[in-house]
Design a protein around this motif. Structure first.
Motif, PDB file in Angstrom:
ATOM      1  N   ARG A 274      10.629  51.053  25.973  1.00  0.00           N
ATOM      2  CA  ARG A 274      10.301  49.693  25.522  1.00  0.00           C
ATOM      3  C   ARG A 274      11.498  48.812  25.847  1.00  0.00           C
ATOM      4  O   ARG A 274      12.616  49.101  25.430  1.00  0.00           O
ATOM      5  N   LEU A 275      11.255  47.751  26.592  1.00  0.00           N
ATOM      6  CA  LEU A 275      12.328  46.845  26.995  1.00  0.00           C
ATOM      7  C   LEU A 275      12.095  45.471  26.372  1.00  0.00           C
ATOM      8  O   LEU A 275      11.222  44.726  26.810  1.00  0.00           O
ATOM      9  N   PRO A 276      12.848  45.131  25.318  1.00  0.00           N
ATOM     10  CA  PRO A 276      12.702  43.798  24.731  1.00  0.00           C
ATOM     11  C   PRO A 276      13.329  42.744  25.637  1.00  0.00           C
ATOM     12  O   PRO A 276      14.454  42.913  26.119  1.00  0.00           O
ATOM     13  N   VAL A 277      12.589  41.677  25.888  1.00  0.00           N
ATOM     14  CA  VAL A 277      13.079  40.573  26.715  1.00  0.00           C
ATOM     15  C   VAL A 277      12.805  39.257  25.989  1.00  0.00           C
ATOM     16  O   VAL A 277      11.899  39.168  25.168  1.00  0.00           O
ATOM     17  N   GLY A 278      13.591  38.259  26.312  1.00  0.00           N
ATOM     18  CA  GLY A 278      13.392  36.924  25.754  1.00  0.00           C
ATOM     19  C   GLY A 278      12.929  35.976  26.838  1.00  0.00           C
ATOM     20  O   GLY A 278      13.276  36.145  28.004  1.00  0.00           O
ATOM     21  N   ASP A 279      12.160  34.982  26.450  1.00  0.00           N
ATOM     22  CA  ASP A 279      11.654  34.034  27.443  1.00  0.00           C
ATOM     23  C   ASP A 279      12.778  33.295  28.162  1.00  0.00           C
ATOM     24  O   ASP A 279      12.644  32.895  29.311  1.00  0.00           O
ATOM     25  N   TRP A 280      13.923  33.163  27.505  1.00  0.00           N
ATOM     26  CA  TRP A 280      15.070  32.461  28.092  1.00  0.00           C
ATOM     27  C   TRP A 280      15.632  33.182  29.319  1.00  0.00           C
ATOM     28  O   TRP A 280      16.369  32.600  30.084  1.00  0.00           O
ATOM     29  N   MET A 281      15.276  34.443  29.489  1.00  0.00           N
ATOM     30  CA  MET A 281      15.751  35.193  30.652  1.00  0.00           C
ATOM     31  C   MET A 281      15.058  34.733  31.931  1.00  0.00           C
ATOM     32  O   MET A 281      15.615  34.842  33.010  1.00  0.00           O
ATOM     33  N   TYR A 282      13.843  34.246  31.802  1.00  0.00           N
ATOM     34  CA  TYR A 282      13.026  33.895  32.962  1.00  0.00           C
ATOM     35  C   TYR A 282      13.202  32.438  33.384  1.00  0.00           C
ATOM     36  O   TYR A 282      13.227  32.142  34.568  1.00  0.00           O
ATOM     37  N   LEU A 283      13.297  31.555  32.421  1.00  0.00           N
ATOM     38  CA  LEU A 283      13.531  30.142  32.705  1.00  0.00           C
ATOM     39  C   LEU A 283      14.445  29.615  31.599  1.00  0.00           C
ATOM     40  O   LEU A 283      13.975  29.120  30.575  1.00  0.00           O
ATOM     41  N   PRO A 284      15.772  29.786  31.785  1.00  0.00           N
ATOM     42  CA  PRO A 284      16.712  29.411  30.729  1.00  0.00           C
ATOM     43  C   PRO A 284      16.576  27.944  30.330  1.00  0.00           C
ATOM     44  O   PRO A 284      16.309  27.079  31.155  1.00  0.00           O
ATOM     45  N   TYR A 285      16.756  27.695  29.046  1.00  0.00           N
ATOM     46  CA  TYR A 285      16.705  26.344  28.499  1.00  0.00           C
ATOM     47  C   TYR A 285      17.794  26.227  27.441  1.00  0.00           C
ATOM     48  O   TYR A 285      18.303  27.223  26.933  1.00  0.00           O
ATOM     49  N   GLY A 286      18.145  25.009  27.130  1.00  0.00           N
ATOM     50  CA  GLY A 286      19.119  24.754  26.068  1.00  0.00           C
ATOM     51  C   GLY A 286      20.386  25.571  26.222  1.00  0.00           C
ATOM     52  O   GLY A 286      20.996  25.612  27.297  1.00  0.00           O
ATOM     53  N   PRO A 287      20.783  26.271  25.158  1.00  0.00           N
ATOM     54  CA  PRO A 287      22.058  26.996  25.177  1.00  0.00           C
ATOM     55  C   PRO A 287      22.060  28.213  26.106  1.00  0.00           C
ATOM     56  O   PRO A 287      23.117  28.781  26.363  1.00  0.00           O
ATOM     57  N   TYR A 288      20.889  28.621  26.612  1.00  0.00           N
ATOM     58  CA  TYR A 288      20.806  29.808  27.456  1.00  0.00           C
ATOM     59  C   TYR A 288      21.117  29.529  28.925  1.00  0.00           C
ATOM     60  O   TYR A 288      21.320  30.461  29.691  1.00  0.00           O
ATOM     61  N   VAL A 289      21.142  28.262  29.318  1.00  0.00           N
ATOM     62  CA  VAL A 289      21.428  27.911  30.710  1.00  0.00           C
ATOM     63  C   VAL A 289      22.839  28.387  31.049  1.00  0.00           C
ATOM     64  O   VAL A 289      23.809  28.006  30.399  1.00  0.00           O
TER      65      VAL A 289
END
Length: 132
Positions: free
Chosen positions: A39-54
């Motif tokens: 099971r690999l947990p991923v966040g949406d910010w990995m695919y199209l970073p926004y806000g603080p994730y850029v």
């Protein structure tokens, strides 16, 4: 990422990705015969970073690709777990939010060895409403 900024946040995330799950660990899991999927947990910010994730999550998808390659080479299947989405799927800290905990006494207002607190008194998922 908000506190550390994109450069330091990315440096620390890369160190985590490179050491938390390695190819040798995947090999060992497969060879044990006890594991047939991951099971690999991923966040949406990995695919199209926004806000603080850029800038902070640069390289995340490269690591996902590596893990998928290691799993494939070992005959393991992988469940991609969308673990965090914008607005939070469950209102908990494991979905990209770290809010809503309350200290249970005035004596425990500063983190120490055995602090007690009410972890999630606010139970809401921004994108779907509230629940009890």
């Amino acid at each position: 990422c908000t506190v550390l900024g994109p450069e330091e946040g990315n440096r620390q995330l890369k160190r985590h990705w490179e050491t938390w799950v390695t190819e040798s660990i995947i090999d060992e899991l497969a060879q044990s015969g006890a594991v047939n999927s991951l099971r690999l947990p991923v966040g949406d910010w990995m695919y199209l970073p926004y806000g603080p994730y850029v800038g902070c999550t640069d390289g995340a998808l490269d690591y996902v690709d590596s893990l998928l390659d290691w799993a494939y080479a070992n005959g393991l299947s992988v469940l991609l777990d969308i673990h965090g989405v914008k607005g939070s799927q469950n209102g908990f800290d494991n979905s990209g939010q770290c809010q809503g905990f309350q200290w249970t006494s005035v004596l425990n207002t500063v983190p120490a060895g055995d602090v007690t607190f009410e972890h999630w008194p606010i139970r809401s998922a921004g994108w779907m409403g509230t629940f009890d």
